[in-house]
Design a protein around this motif. Sequence first.
Motif, PDB file in Angstrom:
ATOM      1  N   PHE A  86      22.033  36.720  62.868  1.00  0.00           N
ATOM      2  CA  PHE A  86      21.099  35.677  63.298  1.00  0.00           C
ATOM      3  C   PHE A  86      19.901  36.240  64.045  1.00  0.00           C
ATOM      4  CE2 PHE A  86      25.289  33.753  62.976  1.00  0.00           C
ATOM      5  CZ  PHE A  86      25.042  32.616  62.236  1.00  0.00           C
ATOM      6  N   THR A  87      19.940  37.493  64.447  1.00  0.00           N
ATOM      7  CA  THR A  87      18.847  38.069  65.236  1.00  0.00           C
ATOM      8  C   THR A  87      18.037  39.103  64.476  1.00  0.00           C
ATOM      9  OG1 THR A  87      20.377  39.711  66.164  1.00  0.00           O
ATOM     10  CG2 THR A  87      20.089  37.665  67.385  1.00  0.00           C
ATOM     11  N   THR A  88      18.530  39.589  63.359  1.00  0.00           N
ATOM     12  CA  THR A  88      17.799  40.586  62.572  1.00  0.00           C
ATOM     13  C   THR A  88      16.765  39.894  61.697  1.00  0.00           C
ATOM     14  OG1 THR A  88      19.762  42.003  62.530  1.00  0.00           O
ATOM     15  CG2 THR A  88      18.026  42.467  60.919  1.00  0.00           C
ATOM     16  N   GLN A  89      15.550  40.483  61.651  1.00  0.00           N
ATOM     17  CA  GLN A  89      14.466  39.877  60.893  1.00  0.00           C
ATOM     18  C   GLN A  89      14.455  40.319  59.436  1.00  0.00           C
ATOM     19  OE1 GLN A  89      10.575  39.974  62.720  1.00  0.00           O
ATOM     20  NE2 GLN A  89      11.441  40.201  64.772  1.00  0.00           N
ATOM     21  N   VAL A  90      14.691  41.584  59.181  1.00  0.00           N
ATOM     22  CA  VAL A  90      14.490  42.143  57.842  1.00  0.00           C
ATOM     23  C   VAL A  90      15.672  41.808  56.948  1.00  0.00           C
ATOM     24  CG1 VAL A  90      13.049  44.000  58.713  1.00  0.00           C
ATOM     25  CG2 VAL A  90      15.518  44.334  58.527  1.00  0.00           C
ATOM     26  N   TRP A  91      15.421  41.863  55.651  1.00  0.00           N
ATOM     27  CA  TRP A  91      16.466  41.653  54.650  1.00  0.00           C
ATOM     28  C   TRP A  91      16.417  42.839  53.694  1.00  0.00           C
ATOM     29  CZ3 TRP A  91      19.977  37.620  54.411  1.00  0.00           C
ATOM     30  CH2 TRP A  91      20.775  37.561  53.259  1.00  0.00           C
ATOM     31  N   GLN A  92      17.197  43.859  54.019  1.00  0.00           N
ATOM     32  CA  GLN A  92      17.240  45.088  53.228  1.00  0.00           C
ATOM     33  C   GLN A  92      18.701  45.427  52.930  1.00  0.00           C
ATOM     34  OE1 GLN A  92      15.132  48.020  55.532  1.00  0.00           O
ATOM     35  NE2 GLN A  92      13.122  47.143  55.053  1.00  0.00           N
ATOM     36  N   PRO A  93      19.276  44.821  51.903  1.00  0.00           N
ATOM     37  CA  PRO A  93      20.686  45.091  51.588  1.00  0.00           C
ATOM     38  C   PRO A  93      20.956  46.545  51.238  1.00  0.00           C
ATOM     39  CG  PRO A  93      19.884  43.136  50.429  1.00  0.00           C
ATOM     40  CD  PRO A  93      18.685  43.812  51.015  1.00  0.00           C
TER      41      PRO A  93
END
Length: 355
Positions: A86-93
Amino acid sequence: MPPADLVDATSERPGLTTLPLRDDQRLDAESVRPRRLSRKATGVDAVFEQSARVIGASMLVITGGVGLFLGYQAKPTFQTYGWSFFTTQVWQPDTNTVGIAAVLVGTFSVALVAMTFAFPLSLLTALFISEYAPARLKPTLVAMVDLMAAVPSIVYGLWGYLLVMPHAGDFAVWMQAHFGWIPLFDVRGSDPNAAVIDQSRYVSSAFCAGIAVAMMVLPMACAVMRQVFSQTPVGEKEAALALGATRWGMIRNVVLPFGRGGIIGGTMLGLGRALGETIAVVLILSPTFEIKPNLLEIGNSTVSSLIAGRFGEANTSQLSALLAAGFVLFLITLVINTLAAIIVNRSRSGAGTDA
């Protein structure tokens, strides 16, 4: 005093007299006892009652099943990332770094812009249809507004991308030039007073997407408000006019207070729709994973657009993360719609109406 044979022996009130009855006319007490009425539906009514009960229960079961399915599929993601999801901004799987902080902010940003446009438009449209429109014109206006809800999302998306976005970009330049000192209307790295303005910095933003979404939520909010306004007691409206109030004075002092619950409920239902809109947002927004307080700046993302854009290429772990994001959006929408229903049910709207 009348003769004793003229007094009804079954009467409990002294002095009440009746004509004498023959022996064959006297009724037994058991035969005159009122029969008990049964409220149990029979025949066609029973079929309709049971069908409505089954369909209503099915909707609750389906909604609960969707929530349970999303929660079960999201469990591995919550166990792996915890609160950092809920606090991480990026989406890098690929680097095992995923979070929905940026897309949650983007979701509410688009919804905020949408409701800023949709709320006044739906309120004024509902008031015009219910209070100002001629009687012969009302059915046509109601049908036109309801027809807007049947237009596919992709049509609104194309309309927003091809027609609205170029003009919204010009308006965004004007907004930054006059209100750029407010962080919401500032576009980083762009000067609205420059000789050559970089128009690409003002398109594909939350502002442009919000305008398209506003047109999609307007029919829903307008329908709820119009229905509540139409239930305003006629006696109260006529009393206000009889006391010398103008048409607007009657609306301000009678119609709007009576329909306050409907206004709030319709707005919140529209907000729930705006939070989950997908296709129009995907077509307009340029996806970025960054918390932006700048509504006019290019780039943003929402939960629904993230799921739609990454679902096709997701592996098992990425799919679980996407379903976790969908589960969060499901809970947010469920809470908003529940609050809207509670407000509408507890409001004065619809109580004590006169024919």
